[in-house]
Write a protein that holds these residues in place. Structure first.
Motif, mmCIF file in Angstrom:
data_model
loop_
_atom_site.group_PDB
_atom_site.id
_atom_site.type_symbol
_atom_site.label_atom_id
_atom_site.label_comp_id
_atom_site.label_asym_id
_atom_site.label_seq_id
_atom_site.Cartn_x
_atom_site.Cartn_y
_atom_site.Cartn_z
ATOM 1 N N UNK A 1 82.028 21.106 56.241
ATOM 2 C CA UNK A 1 81.912 19.979 57.320
ATOM 3 C C UNK A 1 81.156 18.474 56.588
ATOM 4 N N UNK A 2 80.154 18.942 55.491
ATOM 5 C CA UNK A 2 79.312 17.928 55.174
ATOM 6 C C UNK A 2 80.237 17.136 54.097
ATOM 7 N N UNK A 3 81.074 17.891 53.483
ATOM 8 C CA UNK A 3 81.917 16.942 52.507
ATOM 9 C C UNK A 3 82.815 15.833 53.457
ATOM 10 N N UNK A 4 83.266 16.410 54.575
ATOM 11 C CA UNK A 4 84.041 15.663 55.382
ATOM 12 C C UNK A 4 83.390 14.564 56.044
ATOM 13 N N UNK A 5 81.965 14.404 55.850
ATOM 14 C CA UNK A 5 81.354 13.376 56.508
ATOM 15 C C UNK A 5 80.514 12.354 55.390
ATOM 16 N N UNK A 6 81.009 12.633 54.067
ATOM 17 C CA UNK A 6 80.746 11.517 53.461
ATOM 18 C C UNK A 6 81.554 10.592 53.423
ATOM 19 N N UNK B 1 77.724 9.645 50.128
ATOM 20 C CA UNK B 1 76.630 9.325 51.073
ATOM 21 C C UNK B 1 77.053 9.672 52.451
ATOM 22 N N UNK B 2 76.487 10.366 53.300
ATOM 23 C CA UNK B 2 76.868 10.762 54.701
ATOM 24 C C UNK B 2 77.049 9.440 55.319
ATOM 25 N N UNK B 3 78.306 9.120 55.991
ATOM 26 C CA UNK B 3 78.585 7.718 56.380
ATOM 27 C C UNK B 3 77.647 7.518 57.479
ATOM 28 N N UNK B 4 77.161 8.278 58.373
ATOM 29 C CA UNK B 4 76.415 7.795 59.429
ATOM 30 C C UNK B 4 74.964 7.243 58.877
#
Length: 397
Positions: free
Chosen positions: A94-99, A138-141
């Motif tokens: 999940x973390x990889x999918x939000x970078x 970087x996390x996109x948010x």
């Protein structure tokens, strides 16, 4: 008896996989392919389970024992280490999918599924690669406008204004995709549209004067070079195609009997099938090419790699060798030359000319109707245009 480093290091594959036991449920599984895998056998709630602890030598005997001890501490308080491991794996995914990198790849995959051309996909990947070193991880948010601006400013200082424009547009595309998939709340790249200098509009050079066009046609007839280049150069004035559409022509698309070239949507800029009526002159040029490359995929194969089409700069390079500078004529300029001179002739409807050029109709309903319209006019226009070019070449206005 507990394992030793020597025993683990010397474990060899056999006809069947086998185990070397250590202690506390830890063992080494030796596969028939020679893999040495650490496993922990344990029970929780009366059910026997197994936990993978890694591969030797990446995980040493000492490290495997530490992992075993940690797992057994969890087991002692009724926490299943396999469940914990699956949860941690899901969290990492999940973390990889939000970078930015992960979401950029998803956006590009979406473009592939939407049927975008390979050239478009390459451009998206090219723009992505400018951003990955700075914000890919970087996390996109959490990405701030300043982080994107730093990349754009770096390109601007190098004078790469068009690159900066495309990179910003791609970043904005990724953020919009993140917004609609509920992984970001806004598009910070959209705020930067006015933050960098705009590149000057690039006008594709074209010869529009009939007398100069006649000189160009005569020069083409005298061109000496690779056979595929010569034939592609000769065909360019007769068809109203973009350079990429012409150079990637395949024999499967050419119907000599009906004198038509049908180009599939995935090759066209406007993503719709396009039919090109072929004049007698165009057919004759293609017949020459058939004798040269008829047993290959591409009509105009590259010199060194016949399984590939001519490179995108081949026609422009030929024009330069003919002493037509980039400020005067380009491969794309043959379209402008045809459009201008056909319109100035007053013989053909603007709609037929636009359809021949495969331009997109602004009105979707009207465009759908006109897709099949004007065919007979276009057939006549293609022949008239080739005859007109022949007249120019021999000096008849």
């Amino acid at each position: 008896m507990a394992l030793t480093d020597v025993a683990v290091r010397n474990a060899k594959p056999r006809d069947r996989a086998y185990k070397l036991a250590d202690s506390g449920g830890l063992y080494l599984l030796v596969t028939t392919a020679g893999g040495r895998l650490w496993r922990l056998k344990y029970r929780i709630d009366g059910i026997e389970r197994k936990l993978a602890l890694g591969r030797y030598p990446d995980v040493s005997l000492g490290d495997a024992r530490k992992a075993r001890d940690s797992a057994r501490q969890s087991i002692a308080v009724k926490i299943d280490p396999s469940t914990v491991k699956r949860r941690e794996k899901a969290l990492r995914k999940t973390a990889a999918g939000t970078t930015f990198s992960g979401i950029a790849d998803e956006a590009i995959d979406k473009a592939k599924r939407a049927g975008k051309s390979s050239a478009t996909i390459s451009k998206l990947e090219w723009a992505r690669d400018w951003l990955l070193p700075s914000i890919g991880h970087r996390p996109i948010e959490q990405i701030e406008p300043q982080e994107i601006l730093d990349v754009l400013r770096s390109l601007e200082r190098k004078g790469q204004l068009e690159t900066a424009r495309r990179v910003r547009a791609f970043a904005s595309r990724v953020f919009r995709f993140a917004v609609v998939t509920a992984r970001a709340k806004s598009d910070p790249a959209a705020l930067l549209a006015e933050a960098i200098a705009s590149p000057r509009p690039k006008h594709l050079a074209a010869i529009l004067d009939p007398r100069r066009a006649a000189e160009l046609l005569r020069a083409i007839q005298g061109y000496s070079g690779q056979p595929s280049t010569i034939l592609a150069l000769k065909l360019s004035p007769h068809v109203f195609l973009r350079p990429g559409e012409l150079r990637r022509a395949e024999w499967s698309e050419i119907n000599f009997e009906k004198a038509v070239w049908r180009i599939p949507a995935e090759k066209m800029k406007m993503r719709r099938d396009h039919a090109v009526p072929l004049s007698k002159q165009a057919v004759a040029i293609l017949r020459e090419a058939q004798a040269l490359t008829g047993n290959q995929r591409y009509v105009f194969g590259a010199f060194a790699r016949r399984d590939r089409p001519l490179s995108e700069n081949t026609i422009n390079g030929a024009l330069r060798r003919l002493k037509f500078e980039s400020s005067e004529m380009s491969a794309h300029g043959f379209r402008s030359m045809a459009s201008t001179l056909l319109n100035e002739s007053g013989r053909w409807s603007p709609d037929a000319i636009e359809r021949a050029l495969a331009h997109k109709d602004r009105d979707a309903i009207r465009g759908a109707y006109h897709r099949g319209a004007h065919w007979e006019e276009r057939v006549q226009m293609a022949q008239w245009w080739s005859d007109y070019l022949d007249g120019l070449q021999v000096g008849v206005d």
